[in-house]
Design an enzyme around this catalytic site. Structure first.
Site, PDB file in Angstrom:
ATOM      1  N   TYR A  66      -2.278   0.909  10.574  1.00 13.93           N
ATOM      2  CA  TYR A  66      -2.239   0.159   9.295  1.00 13.93           C
ATOM      3  C   TYR A  66      -0.690   0.731   8.882  1.00 13.93           C
ATOM      4  O   TYR A  66      -0.191  -0.351   7.916  1.00 13.93           O
ATOM      5  CB  TYR A  66      -3.246   0.836   8.685  1.00 13.93           C
ATOM      6  CG  TYR A  66      -3.440   0.224   7.212  1.00 13.93           C
ATOM      7  CD1 TYR A  66      -3.505  -1.103   7.012  1.00 13.93           C
ATOM      8  CD2 TYR A  66      -3.381   1.138   6.031  1.00 13.93           C
ATOM      9  CE1 TYR A  66      -3.818  -1.839   5.838  1.00 13.93           C
ATOM     10  CE2 TYR A  66      -3.585   0.486   4.830  1.00 13.93           C
ATOM     11  CZ  TYR A  66      -3.658  -0.918   4.762  1.00 13.93           C
ATOM     12  OH  TYR A  66      -3.641  -1.335   3.553  1.00 13.93           O
ATOM     13  N   SER A 110       0.827  -1.142  -0.100  1.00 17.21           N
ATOM     14  CA  SER A 110       0.059  -0.092  -0.119  1.00 17.21           C
ATOM     15  C   SER A 110       1.040   1.178  -0.025  1.00 17.21           C
ATOM     16  O   SER A 110       2.050   1.119   0.468  1.00 17.21           O
ATOM     17  CB  SER A 110      -0.939  -0.014   1.361  1.00 17.21           C
ATOM     18  OG  SER A 110      -1.538   1.163   1.370  1.00 17.21           O
TER      19      SER A 110
END
Length: 262
Positions: A160, A147
């Site tokens: 995250y 990501s």
């Protein structure tokens, strides 16, 4: 012959993935499901794994894949999954997720532990279990769904971003450790992708989840990322796509997103 496609006398060329077995984790929805469908269309023999076996089985029946239950947080589940596979040419480590949007000062350590267990430890667990099969294939592919959160930090995203930074480092480390082995190591790092569950799971409220994408004319969708995965995996095997960052045109950076007024 000008203007006419040349057709081989031996018939049409086989699809790029023909004869190769591709494992896709977290395939019950979103990017994982789209990736499994795309790889099946490319001719791969696809094996999908996830916890929600009902959704997984429906997907497998639709795309012609094989569904196996997989809980990356359970060592016994990973061991059984690996034992059920005779051959693995491709592993797409897609399973993951974000489960809160709290600042560090308000950190829920249970959420942090869950985030790290799913995104990092589970990924390491399965990679370790299947790596011998990837090497034995003679032309293996080990792909990590990273990501842009693994490259850039932002407020409210520490649990995250910390986990995805770990995934990014894991891919980089394996690229170094496997440099003399017949295994490519690839990382795909998407930016803003609108899927049915990711942001909803993170914020727990559909209205808040929708607001993330409000005004963005065309955020990425799961199929866009699946297209990148398929492209990387179908390059000639001497070509290693170390890192592919993909964002919608409207997102120039993590904090710079063009939003149109209503």
């Amino acid at each position: 012959m000008t203007g006419v496609a040349e057709i081989s006398s031996s018939g049409p060329r086989p699809l790029p993935g023909t004869g190769r077995t591709a494992v896709v984790t977290g395939a019950s929805s979103g990017i994982g499901a789209a990736t499994a469908a795309r790889l099946a269309a490319e001719g791969f023999d696809v094996v999908v794994g996830a916890r929600r076996l009902d959704r997984l089985t429906a997907l497998a029946e639709r795309i012609g894949a094989r569904a196996l239950p997989l809980d990356l947080t359970d060592p016994a589940s990973v061991e059984a999954f690996a034992a059920a596979l005779d051959r693995v040419d491709v592993l797409v480590n897609n399973a993951g997720g974000a489960f809160d949007a709290a600042p560090v000062a308000e950190a829920d350590l249970d959420s942090w532990a869950r985030t790290y267990e799913v995104n990092v430890l589970g990924t390491v667990r399965l990679t370790k279990a299947l790596l011998p099969k990837l090497v034995a294939s003679g032309a293996g592919d080990l792909l990590f769904m990273g990501s842009t959160a693994g490259l850039v930090s932002y407020e409210g995203g520490a649990s995250y971003t910390a986990a995805k930074h770990a995934v990014h480092t894991l891919a980089e480390t394996l690229r170094l450790e496997l440099y003399d082995q017949p295994v490519r190591v690839v990382e795909i790092a998407p930016g803003m992708v609108k899927t049915e569950e990711f942001t909803l799971n993170r914020v727990g409220d559909r209205e808040r989840a929708e607001s993330v994408y409000r005004g963005v004319r065309r955020p990425l969708v799961a199929e866009d990322v699946a297209d990148c995965v398929a492209w990387a995996l179908t390059r000639p095997h001497h070509v290693n796509v170390d890192l592919l960052v993909v964002r919608p045109r409207a997102q120039a950076a993590q904090h710079k997103v063009h939003r149109e007024s209503d």
